[in-house]
Scaffold this motif. Sequence first.
Motif, PDB file in Angstrom:
ATOM      1  N   TRP A 174     -21.301  -0.347  21.701  1.00  0.00           N
ATOM      2  CA  TRP A 174     -22.008   0.557  22.510  1.00  0.00           C
ATOM      3  C   TRP A 174     -23.040  -0.371  23.430  1.00  0.00           C
ATOM      4  O   TRP A 174     -23.037  -0.090  24.579  1.00  0.00           O
ATOM      5  N   GLY A 175     -23.910  -1.170  22.956  1.00  0.00           N
ATOM      6  CA  GLY A 175     -24.715  -1.851  23.933  1.00  0.00           C
ATOM      7  C   GLY A 175     -25.354  -2.993  23.353  1.00  0.00           C
ATOM      8  O   GLY A 175     -24.982  -3.165  22.145  1.00  0.00           O
ATOM      9  N   LYS A 176     -26.174  -3.630  23.930  1.00  0.00           N
ATOM     10  CA  LYS A 176     -27.110  -4.727  23.460  1.00  0.00           C
ATOM     11  C   LYS A 176     -28.482  -4.610  23.731  1.00  0.00           C
ATOM     12  O   LYS A 176     -28.921  -4.090  24.289  1.00  0.00           O
ATOM     13  N   CYS A 177     -29.213  -5.157  22.667  1.00  0.00           N
ATOM     14  CA  CYS A 177     -30.622  -5.407  22.902  1.00  0.00           C
ATOM     15  C   CYS A 177     -31.046  -6.640  22.447  1.00  0.00           C
ATOM     16  O   CYS A 177     -31.073  -7.018  21.308  1.00  0.00           O
ATOM     17  N   GLY A 178     -31.256  -7.556  23.614  1.00  0.00           N
ATOM     18  CA  GLY A 178     -31.366  -8.971  23.587  1.00  0.00           C
ATOM     19  C   GLY A 178     -29.833  -9.657  22.909  1.00  0.00           C
ATOM     20  O   GLY A 178     -29.031  -9.035  23.517  1.00  0.00           O
ATOM     21  N   ASP A 179     -29.824 -10.298  21.675  1.00  0.00           N
ATOM     22  CA  ASP A 179     -28.790 -10.905  21.132  1.00  0.00           C
ATOM     23  C   ASP A 179     -27.939  -9.623  20.073  1.00  0.00           C
ATOM     24  O   ASP A 179     -27.015  -9.960  19.725  1.00  0.00           O
TER      25      ASP A 179
ATOM     26  N   GLN B 120     -26.203  -6.201  18.944  1.00  0.00           N
ATOM     27  CA  GLN B 120     -25.426  -5.175  19.263  1.00  0.00           C
ATOM     28  C   GLN B 120     -25.899  -3.928  18.634  1.00  0.00           C
ATOM     29  O   GLN B 120     -26.205  -3.873  17.671  1.00  0.00           O
ATOM     30  N   ILE B 121     -25.847  -3.035  19.599  1.00  0.00           N
ATOM     31  CA  ILE B 121     -26.147  -1.555  19.208  1.00  0.00           C
ATOM     32  C   ILE B 121     -25.249  -0.649  18.973  1.00  0.00           C
ATOM     33  O   ILE B 121     -24.334  -0.627  19.922  1.00  0.00           O
ATOM     34  N   PHE B 122     -24.858  -0.026  18.033  1.00  0.00           N
ATOM     35  CA  PHE B 122     -23.897   1.009  17.809  1.00  0.00           C
ATOM     36  C   PHE B 122     -24.447   2.517  17.300  1.00  0.00           C
ATOM     37  O   PHE B 122     -25.420   2.228  16.641  1.00  0.00           O
ATOM     38  N   LEU B 123     -24.080   3.290  18.242  1.00  0.00           N
ATOM     39  CA  LEU B 123     -24.728   4.727  17.875  1.00  0.00           C
ATOM     40  C   LEU B 123     -23.890   5.035  16.543  1.00  0.00           C
ATOM     41  O   LEU B 123     -22.682   5.156  16.458  1.00  0.00           O
ATOM     42  N   THR B 124     -24.748   5.737  15.711  1.00  0.00           N
ATOM     43  CA  THR B 124     -24.193   6.483  14.705  1.00  0.00           C
ATOM     44  C   THR B 124     -24.752   8.062  14.647  1.00  0.00           C
ATOM     45  O   THR B 124     -25.462   8.362  15.314  1.00  0.00           O
ATOM     46  N   GLU B 125     -23.992   8.886  13.891  1.00  0.00           N
ATOM     47  CA  GLU B 125     -24.131  10.142  13.753  1.00  0.00           C
ATOM     48  C   GLU B 125     -25.651  10.449  13.654  1.00  0.00           C
ATOM     49  O   GLU B 125     -26.367  11.346  14.140  1.00  0.00           O
ATOM     50  N   SER B 126     -26.279   9.582  12.759  1.00  0.00           N
ATOM     51  CA  SER B 126     -27.588   9.891  12.296  1.00  0.00           C
ATOM     52  C   SER B 126     -28.765   9.612  13.370  1.00  0.00           C
ATOM     53  O   SER B 126     -29.863  10.006  13.319  1.00  0.00           O
ATOM     54  N   MET B 127     -28.250   8.944  14.394  1.00  0.00           N
ATOM     55  CA  MET B 127     -29.175   8.636  15.519  1.00  0.00           C
ATOM     56  C   MET B 127     -29.128   9.765  16.669  1.00  0.00           C
ATOM     57  O   MET B 127     -29.991   9.584  17.617  1.00  0.00           O
ATOM     58  N   VAL B 128     -28.197  10.738  16.444  1.00  0.00           N
ATOM     59  CA  VAL B 128     -28.076  11.881  17.514  1.00  0.00           C
ATOM     60  C   VAL B 128     -28.418  13.207  16.962  1.00  0.00           C
ATOM     61  O   VAL B 128     -27.707  13.342  15.816  1.00  0.00           O
ATOM     62  N   THR B 129     -29.318  13.982  17.456  1.00  0.00           N
ATOM     63  CA  THR B 129     -29.695  15.081  17.158  1.00  0.00           C
ATOM     64  C   THR B 129     -29.600  16.280  18.233  1.00  0.00           C
ATOM     65  O   THR B 129     -30.316  15.808  19.368  1.00  0.00           O
TER      66      THR B 129
END
Length: 166
Positions: A1-6, A8-17
Amino acid sequence: WGKCGDQQIFLTESMVTVQHASQRTLLVAVRAPCFAYDFLVLHAPHQWKKKGESDQDALDRVSNYWDHVREVLAERKAPLRPTVALVDANSKIPARKFAGFGTGVERSASVFDNYFADLCVEHDMALPATHPELHVGSGVTFSSPLHEASRIDLVALPHEMLQCVS
């Protein structure tokens, strides 16, 4: 999904409300590492009068919708995060000065057009597509059966994010 520095960031269901969902309004909170925003998706009612509707009834209908949007935003859970809005505003940008509104847009003097603009001002949101240095190409997002063209669909960002748009 994206990067923050080095990282990798992935969205999970628990991150979305989903904080609010109704026929014309959706508010979703995304809380991920290095990323915390609220996303507001709006489909404003048309300002044109319905059959048998008076001018005042049309104005009340549109006004009530934008009051509802304000209530949805006011009821967000703390801590409040910046809001990104994806909007079919069914209105133009009014002829007024505000740093978030650029010069590259058709202006209007209709009372209906003030509702979305007021919301942008209240929440310090900018409209990147109205800034000619950021938006290249046609500004038209709607063409009527009468061949009238205008921009009524917009992305609104926190004003401080405007410098990140390219």
